[in-house]
Design an enzyme around this catalytic site. Structure first.
Site, PDB file in Angstrom:
ATOM      1  N   VAL A 138       0.901  -1.291  -0.044  1.00 21.16           N
ATOM      2  CA  VAL A 138       0.180   0.072   0.076  1.00 21.16           C
ATOM      3  C   VAL A 138       1.016   1.181  -0.004  1.00 21.16           C
ATOM      4  O   VAL A 138       1.434   1.451   0.962  1.00 21.16           O
ATOM      5  CB  VAL A 138      -0.840   0.103   1.146  1.00 21.16           C
ATOM      6  CG1 VAL A 138      -1.867   1.232   1.140  1.00 21.16           C
ATOM      7  CG2 VAL A 138      -1.866  -1.485   1.309  1.00 21.16           C
ATOM      8  N   PRO A 139       1.110   1.851  -1.220  1.00 24.10           N
ATOM      9  CA  PRO A 139       2.067   2.667  -1.204  1.00 24.10           C
ATOM     10  C   PRO A 139       2.317   3.888  -0.662  1.00 24.10           C
ATOM     11  O   PRO A 139       2.107   5.007  -1.302  1.00 24.10           O
ATOM     12  CB  PRO A 139       2.280   2.612  -2.712  1.00 24.10           C
ATOM     13  CG  PRO A 139       1.052   2.444  -3.458  1.00 24.10           C
ATOM     14  CD  PRO A 139       0.388   1.580  -2.249  1.00 24.10           C
ATOM     15  N   CYS A 140       2.216   4.248   0.569  1.00 18.66           N
ATOM     16  CA  CYS A 140       1.979   5.366   1.341  1.00 18.66           C
ATOM     17  C   CYS A 140       3.522   6.318   1.002  1.00 18.66           C
ATOM     18  O   CYS A 140       3.403   7.529   1.189  1.00 18.66           O
ATOM     19  CB  CYS A 140       2.096   5.251   2.953  1.00 18.66           C
ATOM     20  SG  CYS A 140       3.373   4.043   3.502  1.00 18.66           S
ATOM     21  N   HIS A 141       4.532   5.640   0.511  1.00 18.15           N
ATOM     22  CA  HIS A 141       5.620   6.523   0.203  1.00 18.15           C
ATOM     23  C   HIS A 141       5.436   7.461  -0.820  1.00 18.15           C
ATOM     24  O   HIS A 141       6.056   8.295  -1.103  1.00 18.15           O
ATOM     25  CB  HIS A 141       6.819   5.552  -0.290  1.00 18.15           C
ATOM     26  CG  HIS A 141       6.569   4.549  -1.010  1.00 18.15           C
ATOM     27  ND1 HIS A 141       5.814   3.332  -1.044  1.00 18.15           N
ATOM     28  CD2 HIS A 141       7.035   4.679  -2.420  1.00 18.15           C
ATOM     29  CE1 HIS A 141       5.935   2.729  -1.990  1.00 18.15           C
ATOM     30  NE2 HIS A 141       6.724   3.406  -3.034  1.00 18.15           N
TER      31      HIS A 141
END
Length: 171
Positions: A138-141
């Protein structure tokens, strides 16, 4: 998806340090964080799943391979990994919306808030982003500040910068 009956903790080497990978009895990823943030991961798992503690064991080979492939440059490997998590309805909405930010691009907290129909919820989006228990998948970056600056990342800004560069983002 129903709550897991069992959680398994595996460790996977990566260019960013050892990754802690938590899966359930079906092989679905329930948590992913860096080894030096184990306390944070365990806190989030307790928050989502109560007293269900992960047992040491191995994640499915397909999950390990997809993560290894991602770090080897196959940026399209991650969507094949099944994941699920607890969290509030708002958090899950934010986490799902993050999947629409493609590798190699970034979005802002404000843009994501607008995309989910809550344009005044920029700070709440930031809080949900920071509470993501499944880093990288889950690409919170991929969320950055309004001016494009790197802001906040639970795994550290140096890892955020590495992940974005790995995905082709130019600063």
């Amino acid at each position: 998806m129903s709550p897991p009956a069992r959680l398994v903790l595996d460790r996977l080497p990566s260019p960013l340090g050892e990754i802690l990978l938590v899966t359930d009895q079906a092989g679905t990823v329930r948590g992913l964080d860096f080894h030096d943030y184990a306390h944070r991961l365990m806190r989030l798992l307790r928050l989502h799943y109560g007293d269900l503690s992960p047992e040491d064991g191995g994640a499915p080979a397909a999950v390990r391979k997809a993560l290894t492939d991602y770090f080897d440059g196959q940026l399209d490997a991650l969507p094949a990994i099944s994941w699920a998590t607890g969290g509030t309805a708002f958090q899950r909405t934010v986490w799902t919306a993050l999947l629409d930010v493609p590798a190699g691009t970034t979005s802002t907290y404000a843009a994501l808030a607008a995309r989910i129909g809550k344009p005044a919820a920029t700070r709440a989006v930031g809080a949900a982003n920071g509470a993501n228990p499944i880093a990288i998948l889950v690409p919170c970056h991929r969320l950055v500040g309004a001016n494009g600056s790197l802001t906040g990342y639970a795994g550290g800004l140096e890892r955020k910068q590495w992940l974005l560069r790995h995905e082709g983002v130019r600063f």
